[in-house]
Design a protein around this motif. Structure first.
Motif, short mmCIF file in Angstrom:
data_model
loop_
_atom_site.label_atom_id
_atom_site.label_comp_id
_atom_site.label_asym_id
_atom_site.label_seq_id
_atom_site.Cartn_x
_atom_site.Cartn_y
_atom_site.Cartn_z
N LYS B 2 -9.41 24.59 30.68
CA LYS B 2 -10.12 25.83 30.33
C LYS B 2 -9.35 26.56 29.24
N ALA B 3 -10.11 27.01 28.20
CA ALA B 3 -9.45 27.76 27.13
C ALA B 3 -8.88 29.06 27.69
N ARG B 4 -7.75 29.45 27.15
CA ARG B 4 -7.12 30.67 27.62
C ARG B 4 -7.78 31.88 26.97
N THR B 5 -8.10 32.90 27.76
CA THR B 5 -8.67 34.11 27.18
C THR B 5 -7.83 35.31 27.52
N CYS B 6 -8.03 36.40 26.74
CA CYS B 6 -7.40 37.65 27.12
C CYS B 6 -8.30 38.80 26.74
N GLU B 111 -13.17 40.23 25.46
CA GLU B 111 -12.55 39.03 25.99
C GLU B 111 -12.65 37.94 24.93
N GLN B 113 -10.90 34.22 23.11
CA GLN B 113 -10.08 33.04 23.37
C GLN B 113 -8.86 33.09 22.48
N ALA B 115 -6.51 30.64 22.17
CA ALA B 115 -6.09 29.36 21.60
C ALA B 115 -6.59 29.15 20.18
#
Ligand SMILES: Cc1cc2nc3c(=O)[nH]c(=O)nc-3n(C[C@H](O)[C@H](O)[C@H](O)COP(=O)(O)OP(=O)(O)OC[C@H]3O[C@@H](n4cnc5c(N)ncnc54)[C@H](O)[C@@H]3O)c2cc1C
Ligand code: SF4
Ligand code: FES
Lengths: 837, 122
Positions: B2-6, B111, B113, B115
């Motif tokens: 899963k792609a990292r999100t913040c 939110e 991604q 990456a």
């Protein structure tokens, strides 16, 4: 196969119409066509001849152009009358040579009848038929005080009006006991006389002129059979017309007892290779002195020459509707009730000055004829009853009674049969109109363009609109005039609601009259209405979200998301200092620079955040916003005018600057362009603008509702010889009327074409103030002028507003990565990149 | 994987313009944030890039609703994009990216991604 030769004698209205028809037909391929015209001008609109006195030129009245003739391969020989026809060898003679024909068309029209009165050929005696005649009358009128028209018929009264407009005291002398003896009865004639005398034209009936001799107080004196006399400086004979059949007579063609070239249903004369159309032709022992029957003959002949065996001229309706000296007069069919057993119904309101007479058949079921004086309101309805033999209602008098007295409403378009003729000038029936709609026309403008209906005399405009609306409705193309899903109103209705209820915000309007949240259709429309009504800054908090990006950021967005900037340069006049500032700013920001068609400079490639900085510099140098982004006045183009040009008669630059400064910033349904030329050479191309002004010796001529672009349209002459103040007042009124009543994104041309009554109606509203709103319109314009502000000045001075110009609110230094540049011809331009989709 | 999100803070409430959009720069490139005070929720975020022109302009379009759905009209070629789904109303095959958005005190957070952040072309 070698081509045959078709020769047309006469380049008048009907001859021209024939060529228009014929050159579009298959047979055109097989003929070489030569046209001889006696007059030196190309065919012009004789019906509107009198407008020559009110400012129209030959070019305005011309029915075609020399280029058109050349394009069709037609050999046009003007100023070359045919003097003889040799039918045996099929050769024509003119002063310049001899020509052989295979087919010959006589379209020689008619000539004015001058009664055989002693002295009728001296200086100061004229006829009223050609442009040359009018030139001669105008020259003579310059040193004249009074003028007499001999003949009180249709044309005579028109000529009297013309004399009046030339500043003469006008008289009409009529042999019969009443005016317009052919079309009117005694009562109608008397009412018309009274109305015309009220306008200052003196009418003398039952006067037979016996001699014209030199006068003592004026140039001429007319002696009458009853021993009375009248002194006058000039005389115009308008005592009827006679078919121009001289050539036909001389070569032995059959002519009528009282003149006219005898033709059959195919418009062919007694010689199978010779045809006659228009006013020179005698069909069924009748001459038709109107243009519409002539056009029908032209179409018939063109079809017959294409071997269409069904083509036949079967007579024509001679009903007429006109405004003579501003008085409505209408005459339909058997106006005098000469049909055996015919009965009359008359209505006469002396107070209002309306006279109406219906002639109905013995059984009261069909309308045979009618006379109207004072108000042509019922004309369209009556004409349709008469032409189509529609059965009259049980109380036929209701058709001519005012509605308050039990009058019937006008005949609905639904009640007309498909064969009903709607436009007689272009022979368009109701069936043709529904055909055009079935073929894809969806509005009045489209139907007009497709069928040409209502593009002749314009008399059918109101009826046409009714038919188009009803046909559209019938097809369930609900004539839906709602602006969008949020407002069930037209732009004009919304304007009214905003103005009347004093609504000042989009939200307010939405709450009271709309639903939902709005969209990109209604928001800018309402934004523009609010701007016109209250003239608040377009970046005021409530208005920001209403505007298109161009209006919001007061610049024009280009395809890569950057903007172009167009400072105002009123009238195209600019000092070297200001020009240098433009250059310096463009150099500093690396802006692609181009001169526009509207005589200004367009600077391309500014990013959002650069806009306020650039404008700060421009404003400091004295520039103002040019509103190139808005639906508002763009430029007033001008030529250099009398200040420099040796031909100029007025200061066109000065006027252009005045106009530009007056109307700048005004928000309108669409962009508005203007131009001012210093003389009739028209170097500023004013006639292709919404408002075109052309200088005259005496002032300014105003043209309205032209445009360039995709569907170019010549502006229409609206008013002539206006003073500076009159010009501005007139433009004020037209502009404000447009702003208030036009639809969203409707240019002035389409707006005017869709006004019921078109140009004439607009003239009444603006020049005669028929709606009584003239002053209100002027006042509204004056208020807008007073509250004008340069939007850019206000914006750069306000830090809150400047916040809007941040490209990325959280990253001031961040450049937009998709804006990539390359250079071409020494300037920067966007790199063209295939866009992935 | 899963792609990292913040949840990246992109601006404050003061930056917003009612019934209109603003553009912000994120780790994922340019994003348009819209504030429609008469709806609930009132905040929407979609890609700022107009897929038809490739230009970054969507925040500068006019907002509104069509059949009750919130939309923005591209200022260049006038296609409408649904602010909730990113769907183009004129062309079924075109969609723009939608970003979850929330109000955190005075801050607006998106939110994104993390990456893919470095892939923006220079
Ligand atoms: C002031 C005025 C107002 C009018 N108002 C109306 C109106 O409101 N409604 C309406 O329906 N009608 C009106 N008419 C009538 C209308 O103008 C005519 O019906 C129409 O012009 C007839 O067209 P035509 O081609 O038959 O003749 P014309 O237009 O007269 O053309 C004939 C041409 O042939 C030329 N010619 C003649 N002999 C020769 C020759 N031997 N060699 C070469 N050329 C020759 C003539 O010079 C002329 O140019 C009006 C006419 C006038 C004068
Ligand atoms: S329109 Fe007349 S005044 Fe103006 S530049 Fe041309 S010739 Fe000169
Ligand atoms: S009747 Fe003359 S334009 Fe239609």
């Amino acid at each position: 196969m070698s081509k045959q030769t078709l020769i047309v004698i006469g380049n008048g209205m009907v001859g021209h119409h024939f060529l228009e028809q014929f050159s579009q037909s298959p047979a055109a391929e097989t003929y070489r066509v030569i046209v001889f015209g006696e007059e030196k001008q190309l065919a012009y609109d004789r019906v509107h001849l009198s407008e020559y006195f009110t400012g129209s030129t030959h070019a305005d009245l011309a029915m075609g152009t020399a280029d058109w003739y050349a394009d069709q391969g037609i050999d046009l020989r003007l100023n070359e009358p045919v003097t003889a026809i040799d039918r045996n060898s099929r050769v024509l003679t003119t002063p310049k040579g001899e020509y052989t024909y295979d087919q010959l068309v006589l379209a020689t029209g008619s000539y004015p009848f001058v009664p055989p009165i002693k002295g009728n050929d001296q200086d100061g005696c004229f006829v009223y038929r050609t442009l040359d005649d009018l030139d001669a009358i105008q020259a003579s009128a310059q040193s004249a005080k009074t003028g007499v028209v001999v003949g009180g018929g249709l044309l005579g009264l028109e000529a009297a009006n013309a004399l009046k407009s030339l500043g003469l005291q006008a008289h009409v002398v009529e042999f019969a006991p009443r005016l317009m003896p052919v079309q009117l009865d005694d009562q109608g004639g008397a009412l018309l006389r009274q109305k015309i005398e009220d306008l200052g034209v003196q009418v003398h009936t039952e006067k037979a002129t016996t001699a014209i001799v030199p006068g003592s107080d004026a140039r001429l004196r007319m002696n009458f059979a009853d021993d009375s006399h009248l002194e006058t400086d000039l005389i115009v004979f308008s005592a009827g017309i006679r078919p121009q059949d001289t050539l036909a007579r001389a070569c032995g063609l059959e002519v009528g007892e009282r003149g006219g070239i005898v033709v059959n249903n195919q418009c062919t004369t007694s010689d199978p290779n010779i045809h006659a159309i228009g006013e020179c032709a005698l069909w069924n022992n009748r001459i038709f002195g109107l243009v519409a029957p002539g056009y029908t003959m032209a179409r018939t002949l063109s079809a017959a020459l294409n071997k269409d065996t069904g083509a036949a001229f079967t007579g024509a309706d001679m009903s007429t509707k006109l405004k003579l000296l501003g008085v409505d007069v209408g005459s339909i069919g058997d106006a005098h009730g000469q049909t055996p057993g015919a009965r009359n119904i008359r209505f006469h309101d002396e107070q209002a000055g309306h006279y109406r007479r219906m002639v109905v058949s013995q059984d009261g079921k069909t309308l045979l004829g009618a006379i109207l004086v004072g108000d042509n309101g019922p004309y369209d309805t009556l004409l349709q009853y008469a032409l189509n033999g529609i059965e009259l209602p049980a109380n036929p008098e209701a058709l001519i009674l005012p509605e308050s007295e039990g009058g019937a409403p006008a005949l609905g378009a639904d009640a007309l049969p498909d064969t009903a003729s709607i436009c007689s000038c272009h022979n368009v029936t109701k069936g043709d109109i529904s055909g055009a709609i079935d073929a894809g026309c969806t509005d009045l403008g489209g139907v007009k363009a497709e069928t040409r209906a209502s593009t002749g005399c314009g008399g059918c405009a109101a009826l046409l609109k009714k038919v188009v609306d009803s046909e559209l409705e019938k097809r369930g193309v609900e004539v839906c005039t709602d602006l969008c899903e949020h407002f069930p109103y037209t732009r004009q209705e919304l304007f009214h609601l905003v103005k009347v209820n004093g609504i000042r915000t989009f939200r307010g309007l939405l709450k009271q009259y709309g639903k939902g949240q709005g969209c990109d259709i209604c928001k800018p429309t309402v934004g523009s209405i609010l701007a016109t009504c209250w003239n608040e800054h377009i970046l005021a908090t409530d208005h920001v979200p209403l505007q298109d990006t161009n209006d919001t950021f007061m610049a024009n967005m280009q395809k890569n998301g950057t903007y172009s900037i167009v400072p105002r340069i009123p009238g195209g006049e600019i000092t070297p200092e200001k020009l240098i500032v433009l250059g310096e700013v463009a150099r500093e920001y690396d802006l692609y620079t181009k001169i526009t068609g509207g005589q200004r400079v367009d600077l391309f490639g500014a990013t959002l955040s650069e806009l306020p900085e650039i404008w700060e510099k421009l404003i400091a140098a004295g520039f103002e916003t040019g509103h190139a982004y808005g639906k508002s006045l763009r430029t007033v183009k001008s030529c250099v005018g009398s200040t420099w040009c040796r031909y100029g008669v007025q200061d066109s630059v000065g006027m252009a600057i005045t106009l530009e400064n007056r109307y700048k910033g005004l928000r309108a349904p669409h962009k508005v362009k203007m131009a001012v030329s210093g003389c009739t050479r028209e170097c500023a191309e004013a006639q292709s603008k919404d408002f075109g002004v052309i200088a005259t010796e005496k002032g300014w001529n105003l043209y309205v509702c032209g445009n360039g672009g995709m569907r170019p349209r010549h502006a229409d002459l609206f008013a002539t010889d206006l003073s500076d103040e009159e010009l501005i007042r007139t433009i004020d009124r037209v502009v404000m009327f447009y702003v208030r009543t036009a639809d969203r994104l409707q240019r002035t041309s389409v707006w005017m074409e869709n006004l019921e009554g078109g140009l004439e109606y607009l003239k009444q509203v603006v020049l005669e103030d028929s709606l009584g709103i003239g002053e209100e319109l002027e006042q509204h314009m004056a208020d807008l002028v007073d509250t004008y502000q340069c939007e850019w000045r206000t914006a750069v001075e306000d830090s809150e507003k400047r916040k809007r110009f941040r490209e990325f609110v959280n990253a001031p230094e961040q450049k937009d990565p998709v804006q990539r540049w390359t250079s071409e011809r020494g300037q920067r331009r966007p790199e063209l990149e295939a866009v992935s989709s | 994987m899963k792609a990292r999100t913040c949840w990246e803070a992109v601006c404050t409430v003061d930056d917003l313009v009612a019934d209109s959009g603003i553009a912000v720069w994120t780790d994922d490139g340019p994003v348009a944030v819209f504030y429609l005070p008469h709806r609930l929720p009132a905040l929407f975020a979609i890609s700022h890039t107009d897929p038809f022109s490739g230009s970054n302009v969507l925040a500068r379009g006019i907002t509104g609703d069509i059949n009750g759905e919130p939309v923005v009209a591209s200022p260049l070629y006038k296609q409408h994009f649904n602010l909730r789904s990113g769907q183009c109303l004129e062309d079924e095959s075109v969609q723009v990216k939608v970003y979850p958005v929330l109000l955190d005190g005075n801050r607006i957070r998106l939110e994104v991604q993390v990456a893919q952040a470095a892939s923006v072309a220079a």
